[in-house]
Write an enzyme that holds these catalytic residues in place. Structure first.
Site, PDB file in Angstrom:
ATOM      1  N   ASN A  69       0.916  -1.080   0.002  1.00 51.72           N
ATOM      2  CA  ASN A  69      -0.005   0.009  -0.072  1.00 51.72           C
ATOM      3  C   ASN A  69       1.006   1.384   0.031  1.00 51.72           C
ATOM      4  O   ASN A  69       1.882   1.190   0.515  1.00 51.72           O
ATOM      5  CB  ASN A  69      -0.920   0.016   1.192  1.00 51.72           C
ATOM      6  CG  ASN A  69      -0.362  -0.267   2.383  1.00 51.72           C
ATOM      7  OD1 ASN A  69       0.603  -0.779   2.750  1.00 51.72           O
ATOM      8  ND2 ASN A  69      -0.818   0.655   3.500  1.00 51.72           N
ATOM      9  N   ILE A  70       0.485   2.219  -0.740  1.00 52.39           N
ATOM     10  CA  ILE A  70       1.193   3.369  -0.924  1.00 52.39           C
ATOM     11  C   ILE A  70       0.165   4.725  -0.508  1.00 52.39           C
ATOM     12  O   ILE A  70      -0.743   4.985  -1.540  1.00 52.39           O
ATOM     13  CB  ILE A  70       1.657   3.630  -2.148  1.00 52.39           C
ATOM     14  CG1 ILE A  70       2.832   2.404  -2.544  1.00 52.39           C
ATOM     15  CG2 ILE A  70       2.568   4.912  -2.529  1.00 52.39           C
ATOM     16  CD1 ILE A  70       3.395   2.521  -4.001  1.00 52.39           C
ATOM     17  N   GLU A  71       0.301   5.220   0.747  1.00 53.76           N
ATOM     18  CA  GLU A  71      -0.439   6.331   0.924  1.00 53.76           C
ATOM     19  C   GLU A  71       0.235   7.706   0.512  1.00 53.76           C
ATOM     20  O   GLU A  71       1.404   7.792   0.256  1.00 53.76           O
ATOM     21  CB  GLU A  71      -0.672   6.445   2.537  1.00 53.76           C
ATOM     22  CG  GLU A  71      -1.102   5.199   2.999  1.00 53.76           C
ATOM     23  CD  GLU A  71      -1.356   5.153   4.475  1.00 53.76           C
ATOM     24  OE1 GLU A  71      -2.069   4.427   4.938  1.00 53.76           O
ATOM     25  OE2 GLU A  71      -0.632   6.026   5.018  1.00 53.76           O
ATOM     26  N   CYS A  88      -4.079   0.713  -2.597  1.00 52.65           N
ATOM     27  CA  CYS A  88      -3.872  -0.652  -1.981  1.00 52.65           C
ATOM     28  C   CYS A  88      -2.871  -1.581  -2.514  1.00 52.65           C
ATOM     29  O   CYS A  88      -2.590  -1.424  -3.867  1.00 52.65           O
ATOM     30  CB  CYS A  88      -5.230  -1.301  -1.967  1.00 52.65           C
ATOM     31  SG  CYS A  88      -6.696  -0.318  -1.392  1.00 52.65           S
ATOM     32  N   GLU A 114      -3.198  -4.506  -3.236  1.00 59.21           N
ATOM     33  CA  GLU A 114      -3.570  -5.369  -4.488  1.00 59.21           C
ATOM     34  C   GLU A 114      -3.656  -4.869  -5.795  1.00 59.21           C
ATOM     35  O   GLU A 114      -3.200  -5.383  -6.748  1.00 59.21           O
ATOM     36  CB  GLU A 114      -5.021  -5.871  -4.046  1.00 59.21           C
ATOM     37  CG  GLU A 114      -5.109  -6.560  -2.612  1.00 59.21           C
ATOM     38  CD  GLU A 114      -5.626  -5.451  -1.576  1.00 59.21           C
ATOM     39  OE1 GLU A 114      -4.688  -4.775  -1.492  1.00 59.21           O
ATOM     40  OE2 GLU A 114      -6.413  -5.984  -0.833  1.00 59.21           O
ATOM     41  N   CYS A 117     -10.405  -4.510  -0.183  1.00 63.32           N
ATOM     42  CA  CYS A 117     -11.338  -3.475   0.101  1.00 63.32           C
ATOM     43  C   CYS A 117     -12.394  -3.781  -0.900  1.00 63.32           C
ATOM     44  O   CYS A 117     -12.024  -4.368  -2.092  1.00 63.32           O
ATOM     45  CB  CYS A 117     -10.930  -2.109  -0.014  1.00 63.32           C
ATOM     46  SG  CYS A 117     -10.582  -1.676  -1.530  1.00 63.32           S
ATOM     47  N   CYS A 131     -10.829  -2.940  -4.600  1.00 65.24           N
ATOM     48  CA  CYS A 131     -10.007  -4.080  -4.971  1.00 65.24           C
ATOM     49  C   CYS A 131     -10.624  -5.280  -5.592  1.00 65.24           C
ATOM     50  O   CYS A 131     -10.156  -6.180  -6.501  1.00 65.24           O
ATOM     51  CB  CYS A 131      -8.795  -4.495  -3.894  1.00 65.24           C
ATOM     52  SG  CYS A 131      -7.716  -3.053  -3.773  1.00 65.24           S
TER      53      CYS A 131
HETATM   54 ZN   LIG Z   1      -8.067  -2.098  -1.785  1.00 63.11          ZN
END
Ligand SMILES: [Zn+2]
Length: 129
Positions: free
Chosen positions: A45-47, A56, A58, A89, A92
């Site tokens: 994940n990359i915020e 996300c 995935e 989520c 995804c």
């Molecule tokens: Zn997701």
């Protein structure tokens, strides 16, 4: 898939999780996607400060594989930093269903590994036709 192949996919996801960029949530996720040719693409994940731009793990793994020309996918492993099962989520689930119908997901927690089919996680996907 053999236990060895599943473990290899999980290890790849755990490696990817270490590269997560999650300064806001502190919740790190790793995903690894196995193509039909046996190649593994991983993602984390990359915020982003503009949180809606975060992505996300995935989808990172999926777009990496798609951008390299892969279209057939067999399995995905998912791990997270809190030690619980990390389910994809809704976004995804939808995109995985679109590009990887029949995908098998292996979710690892401190309690063990669970196996799901993407159709089981998203029984009524949005479909154009
Ligand atoms: Zn997701």
């Amino acid at each position: 898939m053999s236990q060895e192949d599943i473990q290899s996919l999980i290890t790849s996801a755990e490696d990817a999780m270490q590269r997560a960029v999650a300064p806001y949530s502190k919740f790190r996720v790793g995903a690894s996607l196995l193509t039909g040719e046996g190649k593994i693409y991983s993602g984390c994940n990359i915020e982003n400060p503009s949180l809606m731009l975060s992505i996300c793990a995935e989808r990172v793994a999926l777009v990496k594989a798609l951008s390299e020309g892969h279209t057939g996918f067999k399995a995905m492993a998912l791990v997270s930093s809190d030690g619980r099962y990390c389910f994809p989520c809704g976004s995804c689930r939808q995109i995985l269903h679109e590009f990887a119908p029949g995908l098998i997901l292996y979710l690892k927690s401190e309690g063990g590994v669970r196996k799901y089919d993407i159709g089981e996680l998203l029984p009524y996907p949005f479909e154009k036709e």
